[in-house]
Design a protein around this motif. Structure first.
Motif, PDB file in Angstrom:
ATOM      1  N   GLY A 177       0.918  -1.159   0.078  1.00  0.00           N
ATOM      2  CA  GLY A 177      -0.052   0.011  -0.043  1.00  0.00           C
ATOM      3  C   GLY A 177       0.898   1.489   0.089  1.00  0.00           C
ATOM      4  N   SER A 178       0.214   2.333  -0.381  1.00  0.00           N
ATOM      5  CA  SER A 178       0.664   3.823  -0.574  1.00  0.00           C
ATOM      6  C   SER A 178       1.442   4.267   0.850  1.00  0.00           C
ATOM      7  CB  SER A 178      -0.185   4.761  -0.894  1.00  0.00           C
ATOM      8  OG  SER A 178      -0.683   4.324  -2.210  1.00  0.00           O
ATOM      9  N   ASP A 179       1.056   4.073   1.879  1.00  0.00           N
ATOM     10  CA  ASP A 179       1.642   4.253   3.358  1.00  0.00           C
ATOM     11  C   ASP A 179       3.034   3.586   3.417  1.00  0.00           C
ATOM     12  OD1 ASP A 179      -0.434   6.131   3.752  1.00  0.00           O
ATOM     13  OD2 ASP A 179      -1.230   4.872   5.605  1.00  0.00           O
ATOM     14  N   VAL A 180       3.113   2.359   3.227  1.00  0.00           N
ATOM     15  CA  VAL A 180       4.334   1.918   3.359  1.00  0.00           C
ATOM     16  C   VAL A 180       5.310   2.308   2.364  1.00  0.00           C
ATOM     17  CG1 VAL A 180       5.409  -0.438   3.152  1.00  0.00           C
ATOM     18  CG2 VAL A 180       3.399  -0.358   4.362  1.00  0.00           C
ATOM     19  N   VAL A 181       4.899   2.530   0.918  1.00  0.00           N
ATOM     20  CA  VAL A 181       5.552   2.959  -0.063  1.00  0.00           C
ATOM     21  C   VAL A 181       6.257   4.371   0.437  1.00  0.00           C
ATOM     22  CG1 VAL A 181       5.876   3.898  -2.300  1.00  0.00           C
ATOM     23  CG2 VAL A 181       4.585   1.489  -1.737  1.00  0.00           C
ATOM     24  N   ALA A 182       5.558   5.004   0.961  1.00  0.00           N
ATOM     25  CA  ALA A 182       5.847   6.454   1.305  1.00  0.00           C
ATOM     26  C   ALA A 182       6.904   6.402   2.582  1.00  0.00           C
ATOM     27  CB  ALA A 182       4.591   7.451   1.905  1.00  0.00           C
ATOM     28  N   ALA A 183       6.548   5.524   3.451  1.00  0.00           N
ATOM     29  CA  ALA A 183       7.465   5.476   4.670  1.00  0.00           C
ATOM     30  C   ALA A 183       9.050   4.843   4.038  1.00  0.00           C
ATOM     31  CB  ALA A 183       6.966   4.318   5.702  1.00  0.00           C
ATOM     32  N   THR A 184       8.850   3.974   3.334  1.00  0.00           N
ATOM     33  CA  THR A 184      10.140   3.375   2.647  1.00  0.00           C
ATOM     34  C   THR A 184      10.784   4.285   1.808  1.00  0.00           C
ATOM     35  OG1 THR A 184       8.985   0.962   2.453  1.00  0.00           O
ATOM     36  CG2 THR A 184      11.099   1.524   1.403  1.00  0.00           C
ATOM     37  N   THR A 185      10.143   5.102   0.957  1.00  0.00           N
ATOM     38  CA  THR A 185      10.740   6.054   0.490  1.00  0.00           C
ATOM     39  C   THR A 185      11.565   7.014   1.161  1.00  0.00           C
ATOM     40  OG1 THR A 185       9.111   5.919  -1.560  1.00  0.00           O
ATOM     41  CG2 THR A 185      10.464   8.063  -1.467  1.00  0.00           C
ATOM     42  N   PHE A 237      17.511  10.260  16.633  1.00  0.00           N
ATOM     43  CA  PHE A 237      16.836  11.286  15.924  1.00  0.00           C
ATOM     44  C   PHE A 237      15.941  11.155  14.478  1.00  0.00           C
ATOM     45  CE2 PHE A 237      20.835  13.151  17.805  1.00  0.00           C
ATOM     46  CZ  PHE A 237      20.322  14.030  18.475  1.00  0.00           C
ATOM     47  N   GLY A 238      15.775   9.630  14.420  1.00  0.00           N
ATOM     48  CA  GLY A 238      14.935   9.168  13.416  1.00  0.00           C
ATOM     49  C   GLY A 238      13.800   9.833  13.229  1.00  0.00           C
ATOM     50  N   THR A 239      12.884  10.067  14.156  1.00  0.00           N
ATOM     51  CA  THR A 239      11.686  10.765  14.087  1.00  0.00           C
ATOM     52  C   THR A 239      11.562  11.995  13.769  1.00  0.00           C
ATOM     53  OG1 THR A 239      10.639   8.934  15.880  1.00  0.00           O
ATOM     54  CG2 THR A 239       9.379  11.188  15.457  1.00  0.00           C
ATOM     55  N   PRO A 240      12.376  12.993  14.199  1.00  0.00           N
ATOM     56  CA  PRO A 240      12.315  14.456  13.690  1.00  0.00           C
ATOM     57  C   PRO A 240      12.963  14.515  12.413  1.00  0.00           C
ATOM     58  CG  PRO A 240      14.021  14.079  15.323  1.00  0.00           C
ATOM     59  CD  PRO A 240      13.134  12.855  15.602  1.00  0.00           C
ATOM     60  N   ILE A 241      13.952  13.662  11.864  1.00  0.00           N
ATOM     61  CA  ILE A 241      14.115  13.678  10.477  1.00  0.00           C
ATOM     62  C   ILE A 241      13.081  13.226   9.691  1.00  0.00           C
ATOM     63  CG2 ILE A 241      15.918  12.948   8.928  1.00  0.00           C
ATOM     64  CD1 ILE A 241      17.823  12.618  11.144  1.00  0.00           C
ATOM     65  N   ALA A 242      12.529  12.385   9.808  1.00  0.00           N
ATOM     66  CA  ALA A 242      11.077  11.836   9.130  1.00  0.00           C
ATOM     67  C   ALA A 242      10.290  12.982   8.841  1.00  0.00           C
ATOM     68  CB  ALA A 242      10.811  10.717   9.853  1.00  0.00           C
ATOM     69  N   GLU A 243       9.895  13.553  10.103  1.00  0.00           N
ATOM     70  CA  GLU A 243       9.121  14.764   9.940  1.00  0.00           C
ATOM     71  C   GLU A 243       9.237  15.839   9.137  1.00  0.00           C
ATOM     72  OE1 GLU A 243       8.572  15.657  14.126  1.00  0.00           O
ATOM     73  OE2 GLU A 243       7.040  13.994  14.500  1.00  0.00           O
ATOM     74  N   LEU A 244      10.472  16.093   8.795  1.00  0.00           N
ATOM     75  CA  LEU A 244      10.842  16.962   7.881  1.00  0.00           C
ATOM     76  C   LEU A 244      10.323  16.805   6.507  1.00  0.00           C
ATOM     77  CD1 LEU A 244      14.705  17.510   8.554  1.00  0.00           C
ATOM     78  CD2 LEU A 244      12.815  18.955   9.072  1.00  0.00           C
ATOM     79  N   PHE A 245      10.170  15.566   6.048  1.00  0.00           N
ATOM     80  CA  PHE A 245       9.560  15.184   4.784  1.00  0.00           C
ATOM     81  C   PHE A 245       8.214  15.126   4.759  1.00  0.00           C
ATOM     82  CE2 PHE A 245      13.916  13.263   4.764  1.00  0.00           C
ATOM     83  CZ  PHE A 245      14.384  13.315   3.384  1.00  0.00           C
ATOM     84  N   GLY A 251       6.092  15.990   7.609  1.00  0.00           N
ATOM     85  CA  GLY A 251       5.082  16.897   8.595  1.00  0.00           C
ATOM     86  C   GLY A 251       4.553  15.806   9.792  1.00  0.00           C
ATOM     87  N   ARG A 252       3.806  16.476  10.466  1.00  0.00           N
ATOM     88  CA  ARG A 252       3.281  15.686  11.583  1.00  0.00           C
ATOM     89  C   ARG A 252       1.904  15.286  11.506  1.00  0.00           C
ATOM     90  NH1 ARG A 252       5.716  19.255  16.776  1.00  0.00           N
ATOM     91  NH2 ARG A 252       7.994  19.041  16.246  1.00  0.00           N
ATOM     92  N   ASP A 253       1.387  15.370  10.352  1.00  0.00           N
ATOM     93  CA  ASP A 253       0.084  14.875   9.940  1.00  0.00           C
ATOM     94  C   ASP A 253      -0.114  13.639   9.771  1.00  0.00           C
ATOM     95  OD1 ASP A 253      -0.741  17.615  10.601  1.00  0.00           O
ATOM     96  OD2 ASP A 253      -0.432  18.245   8.472  1.00  0.00           O
ATOM     97  N   GLU A 254       0.916  12.954   9.410  1.00  0.00           N
ATOM     98  CA  GLU A 254       1.124  11.376   9.164  1.00  0.00           C
ATOM     99  C   GLU A 254       1.768  10.677  10.019  1.00  0.00           C
ATOM    100  OE1 GLU A 254      -0.612  10.274   6.706  1.00  0.00           O
ATOM    101  OE2 GLU A 254      -1.125  12.110   5.462  1.00  0.00           O
ATOM    102  N   PRO A 255       1.300  10.544  11.232  1.00  0.00           N
ATOM    103  CA  PRO A 255       2.179   9.768  12.313  1.00  0.00           C
ATOM    104  C   PRO A 255       2.154   8.364  12.169  1.00  0.00           C
ATOM    105  CG  PRO A 255       0.062  10.199  13.123  1.00  0.00           C
ATOM    106  CD  PRO A 255       0.184  10.819  11.849  1.00  0.00           C
ATOM    107  N   ALA A 256       1.598   7.626  11.396  1.00  0.00           N
ATOM    108  CA  ALA A 256       1.828   6.224  11.068  1.00  0.00           C
ATOM    109  C   ALA A 256       2.944   6.202  10.194  1.00  0.00           C
ATOM    110  CB  ALA A 256       0.516   5.632  10.456  1.00  0.00           C
ATOM    111  N   ILE A 257       3.223   6.782   9.155  1.00  0.00           N
ATOM    112  CA  ILE A 257       4.312   6.985   8.208  1.00  0.00           C
ATOM    113  C   ILE A 257       5.481   7.373   8.906  1.00  0.00           C
ATOM    114  CG2 ILE A 257       5.073   7.621   6.087  1.00  0.00           C
ATOM    115  CD1 ILE A 257       2.259   8.272   5.067  1.00  0.00           C
ATOM    116  N   VAL A 258       5.263   8.311   9.899  1.00  0.00           N
ATOM    117  CA  VAL A 258       6.855   8.530  10.491  1.00  0.00           C
ATOM    118  C   VAL A 258       7.199   7.642  11.406  1.00  0.00           C
ATOM    119  CG1 VAL A 258       7.510  10.245  12.317  1.00  0.00           C
ATOM    120  CG2 VAL A 258       6.106  11.272  10.573  1.00  0.00           C
ATOM    121  N   ARG A 259       6.161   6.940  11.986  1.00  0.00           N
ATOM    122  CA  ARG A 259       6.594   5.697  12.688  1.00  0.00           C
ATOM    123  C   ARG A 259       7.401   4.412  12.293  1.00  0.00           C
ATOM    124  NH1 ARG A 259       4.372   1.315  13.710  1.00  0.00           N
ATOM    125  NH2 ARG A 259       2.300   1.989  12.906  1.00  0.00           N
ATOM    126  N   LEU A 260       6.720   4.220  11.089  1.00  0.00           N
ATOM    127  CA  LEU A 260       7.213   3.170  10.130  1.00  0.00           C
ATOM    128  C   LEU A 260       8.751   3.706   9.505  1.00  0.00           C
ATOM    129  CD1 LEU A 260       3.969   2.225   7.973  1.00  0.00           C
ATOM    130  CD2 LEU A 260       5.281   0.808   9.679  1.00  0.00           C
TER     131      LEU A 260
END
Length: 461
Positions: free
Chosen positions: A265-273, A334-342, A344-353
């Motif tokens: 699915g798209s969420d996993v693709v976005a997280a992996t990207t 620092f993985g979480t704040p770096i992921a939020e740069l891409f 944002g904080r509106d997609e917490p599930a993708i940031v966690r993955l």
């Protein structure tokens, strides 16, 4: 300025050579980092996922250009290390011809295969249009990519790692401005990101070539340089094609894995990207020392400095392990704040993955450090079989993860794929390095004339 790596303390020489490479690799990743941030923020998560879904296809074909460029630079470094400037120019000319042929072939193949490969990888329908646009734009820019890879590889083979850095920094700034313009102003969509990168790479290529020829006029090619001596064409093409093929073999595993990722699915693709964009910054730092070891081993083989090669590999292995531990700690912390740069904080599930993926990679960075140092050193000595075998091991382990682990483990299987591939590739490389090490010790003990005759045997170890 050209520089020999055959004198001075090995650790100091290699680290000083690798630092500009490290910074250059980081800035090169900033190309992609900037693209991802702009695409994700201006065009949305689906556009970011679409760009990410093409990464394995791009690696499959454009990775060939990177490997081929590095391979063709090895005989340049060896000739330069031996002090034969005429042979150095002939190998540069040979690589130029081969680079042009490779660029044309990849452009045609990429254009014809883009859509079939995206369909084969089960690219989600909502991502297909943007993925196709980005892929085609990237393949049409292959001549710029090939030229960039080859020119920078040659300059580094001559011992100059600073000039590519200077122009790469300037072009990173250019790329950032062009991405905002092409996507935000010109409304070119995801294709604008590929166009911006191509323009930046072309500018860097022209700038590097002009500056080096201005400072080192003895490297300017003349008509006689375009006619190789017997055996030189083989010496240039063989490592180039072998390393290019090696990169494509590795990429096939990425294609198989990407197919499994797209099915989640798209969420996993976005997280992996997102995770791959961040992970590449750490990988770029470690790979810098690998590139440095290729030039170091090749130049010192040309200069017949056998003991120096052994010391360099041992000492840089320790340096890269320390760097790997530091990078792993940064990713975990620092993985979480770096992921939020891409995202944002509106997609917490993708940031966690994304953070979960980075944590898994971080524990295996020391293995990756050893992989880069050993593989690139062996390649610098002219061997092609074992590094290619290591590529097949990466293919096997990465594909196995995609086919066997993603189903039962889901995203964890995706995160484990790269570390398993690194460990699998290390197996033949470790055995090969100890065989090379024994041969280097034997060459140290032989008379100089006999050692020169026996040196080619290193390539068959």
């Amino acid at each position: 300025m050209t520089k020999t790596l055959t004198v001075g303390p090995p650790t100091r020489v290699i680290v000083l050579f690798a630092i500009p490479l490290l910074l250059g690799n980081v800035f090169q990743q900033i190309y992609h980092f900037t693209d991802a941030v702009v695409v994700g923020r201006l065009l949305g998560v689906n556009a970011l996922a679409a760009v990410g879904s093409t990464s394995s296809v791009l690696f499959l074909l454009l990775g060939f250009t990177f490997g081929a460029a590095g391979g063709m630079a090895i005989p340049v470094a060896r000739a330069f290390g031996s002090g034969d400037i005429a042979a150095t120019r002939r190998f540069i000319a040979l690589g130029t011809w081969v680079s042009a042929v490779i660029a044309a072939a990849v452009t045609v193949a990429g254009t014809l295969l883009a859509v079939p490969l995206l369909n084969l990888m089960r690219t989600p329908p909502e991502l297909m249009a943007d993925a196709t646009m980005f892929l085609l734009a990237s393949f049409w820019a292959t001549p710029a990519t090939m030229a960039f890879n080859y020119v920078t590889a040659v300059i580094r083979a001559l011992g100059d790692s600073r000039t590519p850095l200077v122009f790469l920094v300037a072009c990173s700034v250019l790329n950032a401005g062009l991405v905002f313009f092409f996507i935000g102003v010109a409304q070119l969509g995801v294709g604008g990101a590929a166009l911006a990168t191509a323009v930046a790479q072309l500018a860097s290529t022209v700038g590097c070539a002009w500056w080096v020829l201005r400072r080192s006029p003895q490297l300017r090619l003349v008509r006689a340089d375009w006619t190789p001596l017997p055996g030189e064409a083989r010496d240039s093409v063989r490592p180039g094609l072998a390393l290019g093929f090696q990169m494509s073999v590795i990429a096939i595993g990425a294609v198989v894995l990407q197919q499994a990722i797209n099915g989640l699915g798209s969420d996993v693709v976005a997280a992996t990207t997102t995770a791959l964009r961040i992970d590449q910054l750490a990988i770029a730092a470690l790979s810098s020392f690998g590139v440095a070891m290729t030039t170091f081993a090749a130049q010192n083989q040309g200069a017949r400095q056998w003991a120096r090669i052994r010391r360099g590999v041992l000492q840089i292995s320790g340096v890269t392990w320390g760097l790997a531990l530091v990078l792993g700690l940064v990713m975990i912390t620092f993985g979480t704040p770096i992921a939020e740069l891409f995202i944002g904080r509106d997609e917490p599930a993708i940031v966690r993955l994304t953070h979960d993926y980075l944590m898994v990679q971080a524990f295996f960075y020391p293995a990756l450090a050893s992989l880069f140092v050993l593989r690139q050193s062996i390649q610098g000595l002219g061997a092609t079989f074992i590094p290619t075998l290591a590529g097949f091991m990466e293919l096997l382990f990465r594909s196995a993860a995609g086919l066997l682990l993603v189903g039962p483990l889901g995203f964890l299987g995706v995160a484990l794929a790269a570390p398993l591939a690194w460990v699998g590739a290390l197996i033949p490389l470790v055995f090969s390095w100890f065989a090379h090490r024994r041969r280097l010790i034997a060459l140290e003990a032989e008379p100089a004339d006999r050692a020169v005759q026996d040196a080619p045997a290193l390539a068959s170890v």
